[in-house]
Design an enzyme around this catalytic site. Structure first.
Site, PDB file in Angstrom:
ATOM      1  N   SER A 190       0.857  -1.179   0.000  1.00 13.71           N
ATOM      2  CA  SER A 190       0.000   0.000   0.000  1.00 13.71           C
ATOM      3  C   SER A 190       0.899   1.237   0.000  1.00 13.71           C
ATOM      4  O   SER A 190       1.993   1.211   0.583  1.00 13.71           O
ATOM      5  CB  SER A 190      -0.878  -0.005   1.255  1.00 13.71           C
ATOM      6  N   TYR A 193      -1.408  -0.695  10.578  1.00 14.87           N
ATOM      7  CA  TYR A 193      -1.610  -1.098   9.172  1.00 14.87           C
ATOM      8  C   TYR A 193      -0.456  -0.605   8.301  1.00 14.87           C
ATOM      9  O   TYR A 193       0.138  -1.384   7.541  1.00 14.87           O
ATOM     10  CB  TYR A 193      -2.945  -0.534   8.672  1.00 14.87           C
TER      11      TYR A 193
END
Lengths: 269, 291
Positions: B141, B166
């Site tokens: 990501s 995350y």
């Protein structure tokens, strides 16, 4: 520091074990779940440079406890702290629950906790302060319809711990009672907290914070630790409101939450 | 027929990648968390392409015992069906957790699933990947940029924040890919990270609290459908010779964080080996050899 933890393979037990590991404490862990104990032992040893010993035990069975105590005595293991985490509850109203399960709540939450505390006090490391932590609940502060047995068992722990604290003060023993509201330990508890809506969200305390502060409070000689501002406020206000009124309010809230939770459970399964 | 293993294969980006890869003629082994989701996904793929060669394995990759079990099952399957060769492993399974929750080993769940599960699975499937001079692809990501690994508290036990956990796990993905290239590129293995961009998936709606759930529900509206990033995974599986970049988006190489250094990759590799018990394995093998 040598620490004894019951219920060490579950969410709060694991978090407390992690906290103790990060402080470099050596641990003796017990739980009924032998495979779970093996895995948390592996995880702790891989993360921290500590010695972890485990023995699976059914704390509600005196023979099983005696066998575990024999392991401690054979190796001459002595302790500075005991964390009584093992406990249980089963969802549903009093008449909807299995009779033996109801009895088990008291056997594990109370009888087994007394058994372990008594045995560990006899196995404390001499000449050093000793700490006992009881895991009670915010539920111990109120009458809790639909969780009556559980709440009463936690009330027992709170009352017992408060008295024992006074009794053992002269022996350099500190007794701390932890009174948390919800904590997200598993996916099921997360669903339960969601089902309670606003009140579930505002009273839920972060597991890692609770674990850290519990050990801090035990070492600082505190008597009761209720995590979270809202939980502390609720427990304070609870003292001024008639208990029958609290029971009626709690009944309405839990009736609604349990139905929602059970519905979510059916959808999940 | 080339074989590809993909985790998180029953929904979102994973499912769409499975569909695309089977259409391109790959034999796909998907891993899903629940048997029911695996069954549904298989039906979905077969309804699009009745000739699709797809087999599902059920495993909860958050738990290391399940990673080890499924790796063993897959190795046995590969030995029987594809001469022990694995062309590509796509470590796609991931999660978001609103709260600090731990696995059976006491590891924080986002770190355990988003990074450690892929790390362990890759190591267990390494012999099959080496045999095929295969590829390892991680779902990354762009959020890995602008964050550093908190080496003193890698599982964020002291100050847990879902977004930080995350982002850090996504930085771990790219550090792992770099570590793999540094160690195994000479034996023909290449590792990549795909940045899927903002995608309409349910990652932020599964087992998260009300706030994360709400934010993700609003945010994902601006996302692209999973078909878009799936093309990049298929590109990296298909391309010959294997591309030499590390970080890809829309089938093109992109810039990644300055934190992706050899020093950080080595440090994470050593930590992950320890947390996955691979050091125990090595020590055991050395002891056995000595005996």
């Amino acid at each position: 520091m040598n620490v004894f933890i019951t219920g060490a393979a579950g969410g709060l037990g694991r978090a407390l074990a992690n906290e103790c590991g990060s402080r470099g404490y050596n641990m003796f862990l017990t739980d009924i779940n032998e495979a779970g104990l093996f895995r948390i032992k592996q995880g702790l040893e891989r993360q921290f440079n500590v010695t972890v010993t485990t023995k699976a035990c059914d704390l509600t069975n005196p023979h099983s406890v005696d066998k575990m105590l024999a392991v401690l005595d054979t190796h001459g293991i002595r302790f500075d702290m005991v964390l009584n985490v093992a406990g249980c509850d089963f969802e549903g109203g009093f008449l909807e629950r299995d009779r033996e399960k109801l009895v088990k709540i008291v056997l594990l939450n109370n009888a087994a906790t007394l058994r372990i505390t008594h045995a560990l006090l006899k196995r404390r490391r001499q000449g050093r302060p000793f700490s006992i932590v009881f895991v009670s609940s915010l539920a111990s502060m109120f009458p809790m319809p639909l969780k009556a047995t559980y709440a009463a068992s936690k009330r027992f722990l709170l009352e017992f711990a408060t008295a024992l604290r006074q009794e053992l003060r002269k022996d350099d023993v500190n007794v701390l009672t932890l009174c948390p509201a919800g904590m997200v330990t598993t996916e099921e508890t997360l669903c339960g907290i969601k089902a309670q809506g606003f009140w579930g969200n505002v009273t839920t305390a972060p597991l890692e914070d609770v674990a850290r502060r519990t050990i801090d409070c035990a070492l600082a000689g505190k008597g009761v630790y209720t995590p979270g501002l809202m939980s502390r406020l609720l427990s304070f206000l609870g003292k001024f409101v008639p208990r029958s009124f609290v029971a009626a309010v709690v009944y309405r809230r839990w009736h609604h939450a349990q139905r929602k939770w059970m519905r979510a459970d059916i959808i999940r399964s | 027929m080339k074989t590809v293993v993909i985790t998180g294969a029953t929904s979102g980006i994973g499912l769409e990648t499975v569909r695309l890869l089977t259409e391109e003629g790959f034999h796909v082994l998907g891993i899903g968390r629940s048997a029911m989701n695996c069954k549904r996904a298989k039906e979905h793929i077969s309804s699009h392409n009745p000739n699709a060669r797809i087999v599902f394995f059920q495993a909860d990759l958050m738990q290391q015992r399940d990673v080890l079990r499924v790796a063993e099952d897959i190795m046995a399957y590969l030995d029987e069906k594809s001469g022990g060769q694995l062309h590509a492993l796509i470590n796609n399974a991931g999660c978001v957790r609103s709260w600090y929750m731990t696995t059976e080993e006491g590891y924080e769940q986002q770190f355990a699933l988003n990074h450690l599960a892929g790390f362990l699975l890759t190591h267990k499937l390494l012999p099959a990947l080496q045999k095929a001079r295969g590829r390892v692809i991680m779902t990354g990501s762009a959020s890995h940029k602008g964050i550093k690994i908190r080496w003193d508290d890698v599982m964020l036990r002291r100050r847990y924040n879902p977004l930080t956990a995350y982002k850090q796990s996504k930085l771990c993905n790219i550090l792992f890919a770099k570590g793999l290239n540094d160690r195994f590129a000479h034996s023909g293995i290449r590792a990549y990270v795909v940045d899927p961009g903002l995608v309409k998936t349910d990652i932020g709606n599964k087992e998260t609290g009300s706030l994360v759930n709400l934010i993700w529900s609003l945010r994902k509206r601006a996302g692209v459908p999973p078909e878009i990033p799936a093309k990049t995974y298929a590109f990296l599986c298909r391309q010959e010779p294997a591309p030499e970049g590390l970080y890809y988006r829309h089938c093109k190489e992109k810039k990644y964080s300055g934190q992706v250094t050899r020093e950080n990759a080595d440090r994470l590799f050593a930590l992950s080996e320890r947390l996955c018990g691979l050091c125990d394995d090595t020590a055991r093998q050395e002891r056995t050899k000595a005996v």
